[in-house]
Design a protein around this motif. Structure first.
Motif, PDB file in Angstrom:
ATOM      1  N   GLU A   1       0.827  -1.208   0.000  1.00 41.28           N
ATOM      2  CA  GLU A   1       0.000   0.000   0.000  1.00 41.28           C
ATOM      3  C   GLU A   1       0.860   1.256   0.000  1.00 41.28           C
ATOM      4  O   GLU A   1       0.605   2.215  -0.750  1.00 41.28           O
TER       5      GLU A   1
ATOM      6  N   SER B   1     -13.789   1.395   3.005  1.00 45.80           N
ATOM      7  CA  SER B   1     -13.813   2.090   1.715  1.00 45.80           C
ATOM      8  C   SER B   1     -15.143   1.908   0.998  1.00 45.80           C
ATOM      9  O   SER B   1     -15.634   2.833   0.339  1.00 45.80           O
TER      10      SER B   1
ATOM     11  N   HIS C   1      -8.616  -0.104  -3.562  1.00 48.19           N
ATOM     12  CA  HIS C   1      -7.887  -1.150  -2.847  1.00 48.19           C
ATOM     13  C   HIS C   1      -8.536  -1.254  -1.465  1.00 48.19           C
ATOM     14  O   HIS C   1      -8.307  -0.414  -0.590  1.00 48.19           O
ATOM     15  N   ALA C   2      -9.371  -2.267  -1.285  1.00 50.41           N
ATOM     16  CA  ALA C   2     -10.160  -2.383  -0.063  1.00 50.41           C
ATOM     17  C   ALA C   2      -9.388  -3.092   1.036  1.00 50.41           C
ATOM     18  O   ALA C   2      -8.414  -3.816   0.785  1.00 50.41           O
ATOM     19  N   ALA C   3      -9.820  -2.884   2.274  1.00 49.24           N
ATOM     20  CA  ALA C   3      -9.284  -3.628   3.417  1.00 49.24           C
ATOM     21  C   ALA C   3      -9.985  -4.972   3.457  1.00 49.24           C
ATOM     22  O   ALA C   3     -11.192  -5.051   3.702  1.00 49.24           O
TER      23      ALA C   3
ATOM     24  N   ASN D   1      -5.717  -8.384   1.983  1.00 50.30           N
ATOM     25  CA  ASN D   1      -4.971  -7.137   2.134  1.00 50.30           C
ATOM     26  C   ASN D   1      -4.815  -6.795   3.614  1.00 50.30           C
ATOM     27  O   ASN D   1      -5.263  -7.529   4.480  1.00 50.30           O
TER      28      ASN D   1
ATOM     29  N   TRP E   1      -6.831   0.996   3.494  1.00 50.52           N
ATOM     30  CA  TRP E   1      -7.484   0.997   2.184  1.00 50.52           C
ATOM     31  C   TRP E   1      -7.191   2.281   1.420  1.00 50.52           C
ATOM     32  O   TRP E   1      -6.851   3.311   2.006  1.00 50.52           O
TER      33      TRP E   1
END
Length: 577
Positions: free
Chosen positions: A389, A534, A552-554, A558, A562
């Motif tokens: 990230e 997000s 880019h999500a949590a 991941n 985010w």
């Protein structure tokens, strides 16, 4: 920019005019509703800084011959007028033109079904077709300054029917200019069968807002237990000024009609909790059958415990947090695995790249027969947990050019990327932060920048003046998310980009000394008011003509950090894409 701090609902005394005249209304301002003088007096009594949206309600406010005069009084007072209507008056071009002239800021069209179902409910053949025709004509002609809700009232109809009606309405209504609101029956929320059917419908429609070709979907009166956001303790995305769900066929008792919106929410929330190392440990074993961890931790909620693999031992860590519910703890630890070891000295976790390491569930535990009694084993993952990230964010910041607004600039985690561009004049940098100490540090890092001690809600500049806005770990600190995004969208130039970075809640494995030092440390800076994911921000963004360029999500795969990159475009450019 529409005001967000209050909403005032004003009774106009005009019944809907349909066959459904059963609303139990005993108006405090008289059966004729608020007079011009009444409204002027009430508006004059409001604090200057409140800036409410004033929504005129009936039944059907358009049956008041002086409705436009009431709206003009609202606008003259410095407030923004809104109206709740059946939608039929909007079929007349002259009515739409007058509403544009008076500056209508909020339009809510009430629907009681689709097609014949709506017509039967209101007792007027063709009413649905007229309402849709008028609403679509208004959207084509009106400016972006007016928010539009098409509200489908559920009543006690089967949710399967409601879902079909929503699909039909999505084909009728323009997106993203209209928000489609499902107004549930408040009386039904105590009925288990009703709430189960609502939960099933909400789950079935969970991906609705990912399709930008559809109107944005919002739920009104959604029981907390059925909300996809209930584990975070936040309401579903919706306008800050959305009126309450009506308990009767129109809008219910006048006591619920004329009210000030609740004060802005300023209660702070925690964004992390601790699993504290205990003095209990067991030998490490290569297989689950020989492991004795479950017996040593017997009696402790499995979600509130975990075993850290530490060389040839397993060390028990337990949380007693009261900041998060049992369901939230279980989601963070067991569903998402957003758990990290605090490697910093006690009380000085200020480097979240090297100061933390993620821990992941040990695959050995997957087939363990004692899985239900044990918090399972976790192993440390080598390397900075947020490397992917942070590499993306740093590269984006390093490539910035032109006018940049940094909302909540105090931390300056990317000073190394920003400093050369600001010093060289290729980035015209403006930073906002409400904390004086943080702002002084930012000035020292970027001496050629402009800085204001301000929140985004208080900041004023020319509309469309910035090519890029950064909101890096700041959105959870704003007072009103919808208002903040509206202001940032207004400050963005067409085609400009808004980068939002935030973190969802997480857990830290700590020693007792680290916990005690952290508890003694002063709580400086701005504390969290919420913990947004997000996917909860995307509907708010769409309301303000912001398209998703990168998301880019949590997730479990991941980390809890985010990234959401949004682009500002005129409504005409958004279309169905």
């Amino acid at each position: 920019m529409k005001p967000r701090s209050d909403t005032l609902l004003v009774w106009t005394g005009a019944p809907c005019g349909y066959g459904c005249r059963a609303c139990p209304i005993t108006p405090t301002s008289g059966p004729a509703g608020a007079s011009i003088a009444d409204l002027q007096s009430e508006l004059a009594a409001l604090p200057d800084e409140s800036g409410p949206l004033v929504v005129l309600v009936g039944g059907e406010p358009f049956l008041r011959p002086d409705l436009l005069r009431l709206m003009a009084v609202v606008r003259t007072s410095g407030r923004a007028p809104g109206v709740i209507t059946t939608g039929r008056p909007l079929v007349y071009p002259r009515v739409r033109e007058r509403l544009r002239r008076v500056g209508l800021a909020y339009l809510r069209v009430q629907l009681f079904g689709v097609g014949d179902a709506h017509d039967a409910a209101v007792g007027v053949p063709g009413a649905f077709a007229q309402a849709i025709e008028g609403l679509c004509a208004w959207v084509r002609e009106a400016s972006e300054a007016c928010d539009v809700d098409a509200v489908l009232h559920v009543g006690r109809r089967e949710m399967a029917v409601v879902v079909r009606e929503l699909e039909a309405l999505a084909r009728e209504l323009p997106a993203p200019d209209v928000q489609l609101v499902v107004a549930l029956d408040p009386a039904g929320c105590s009925d288990g069968q009703y709430t189960e059917s609502v939960a099933a419908a909400a789950a079935a429609l969970g991906e609705w807002n990912a399709d930008t070709a559809r109107p944005l979907l919002a739920w009104e009166g959604l029981p907390e237990a059925t909300s996809p956001f209930s584990w975070l303790g936040v309401a579903p995305p919706r306008p800050a000024f959305l009126p309450p769900a009506p308990p009767a066929c129109c809008l219910g008792p006048v006591a619920e009609l004329v009210r000030a919106r609740a004060a802005r929410h300023r209660q702070t929330v925690a964004n992390s909790f601790n699993f504290v190392r205990t003095d209990r440990s067991v030998p490490w074993t290569a297989d689950s059958a020989a492991c004795t961890a479950h017996a040593v931790a017997d009696g402790i909620d499995p979600h509130r415990q975990l075993w850290l693999v530490d060389a040839d031992r397993l060390s028990l860590h337990v949380t007693d947090t009261g900041d998060f519910t049992a369901a939230e703890v279980a989601r963070i630890k067991d569903a998402l695995g957003h758990v990290f070891v605090d490697r910093a000295a006690p009380g000085v976790l200020d480097d979240f790249t090297e100061g933390m390491r993620r821990v992941r569930p040990d695959p050995v535990c997957a087939g363990c027969e004692q899985r239900g009694r044990c918090g399972r084993r976790f192993v440390v993952v080598d390397g900075p947990p947020y490397a992917r990230e942070e590499e993306w964010i740093a590269a984006y910041v390093a490539a910035l050019r032109g006018r940049v607004l940094d909302v909540g600039c105090g931390e300056q985690l990317y000073r190394n990327e920003l400093a050369p561009a600001v010093a060289g004049g290729v980035v015209d940098y403006t930073g906002l932060d409400p904390d004086a100490l943080s702002l002084s540090r930012a000035r020292a890092a970027l001496p050629r920048g402009r800085f204001f001690r301000s929140t985004i809600e208080e900041f004023h500049d020319a509309p469309g003046g910035y090519g890029t806005i950064l909101c890096l770990r700041s959105l959870n600190h704003v007072t009103d998310v919808d208002d903040a995004l509206a202001r940032m969208a207004a400050l963005l130039a067409p085609g400009g980009e808004l980068l939002i970075v935030e973190c969802t809640p997480f857990a830290l494995l700590r020693e007792t000394a680290q916990v005690e030092a952290a508890d003694r440390a002063p709580r400086g800076g701005q504390q969290h008011l919420r913990n947004l994911a997000s996917e909860e921000v995307v509907p708010f963004a769409r309301r303000h003509s912001l398209q998703v360029l990168f998301h880019h999500a949590a997730t479990e795969e991941n980390t809890n950090e985010w990234i959401l990159l949004l682009s500002h475009a005129p409504r005409s450019a958004l279309g169905a894409g």
